[in-house]
Motif scaffolding. Structure first.
Motif, PDB file in Angstrom:
ATOM      1  N   GLU A   6       0.831  -1.208   0.000  1.00  0.00           N
ATOM      2  CA  GLU A   6       0.000   0.000   0.000  1.00  0.00           C
ATOM      3  C   GLU A   6       0.867   1.260   0.000  1.00  0.00           C
ATOM      4  O   GLU A   6       0.494   2.263  -0.590  1.00  0.00           O
TER       5      GLU A   6
ATOM      6  N   ARG B 108       2.019   1.583  -3.529  1.00  0.00           N
ATOM      7  CA  ARG B 108       0.877   2.018  -4.331  1.00  0.00           C
ATOM      8  C   ARG B 108       0.635   3.522  -4.152  1.00  0.00           C
ATOM      9  O   ARG B 108       0.361   4.238  -5.115  1.00  0.00           O
ATOM     10  N   GLN B 109       0.764   4.015  -2.910  1.00  0.00           N
ATOM     11  CA  GLN B 109       0.570   5.444  -2.631  1.00  0.00           C
ATOM     12  C   GLN B 109       1.680   6.274  -3.292  1.00  0.00           C
ATOM     13  O   GLN B 109       1.411   7.340  -3.830  1.00  0.00           O
TER      14      GLN B 109
END
Length: 80
Positions: A23, A26-27
């Protein structure tokens, strides 16, 4: 972010290879893509410089962590 875009690998695999949370990666990708959009271009030269400097700061802040994790990964691959 180039590896994430050009490799064709899933973000989760790249994150695992680098030792970061998927995550988080992904950010980072989302933030980079947002900054590169034409409509995100600053209005004045001063604003453009500030935006470019902030982007560079983010890159420099991420580099040591990514390099450390990559070195650790590749050291394990070569059995150092």
């Amino acid at each position: 972010m180039g590896l994430a875009r050009s490799s064709g690998w899933p973000v989760s695999r790249i994150a695992a290879e680098l030792g970061v949370n998927h995550e988080t990666l992904r950010q980072w990708i989302k933030t980079t893509e947002h900054a590169e959009r034409p409509e995100a271009v600053a209005q004045s030269p001063k604003d453009a410089e500030i935006t470019a400097l902030r982007k560079r700061i983010r890159e420099l802040e991420m580099e040591p962590d990514i390099l450390r994790r990559a070195a650790k990964y590749f050291a394990g691959e070569t059995n150092w």
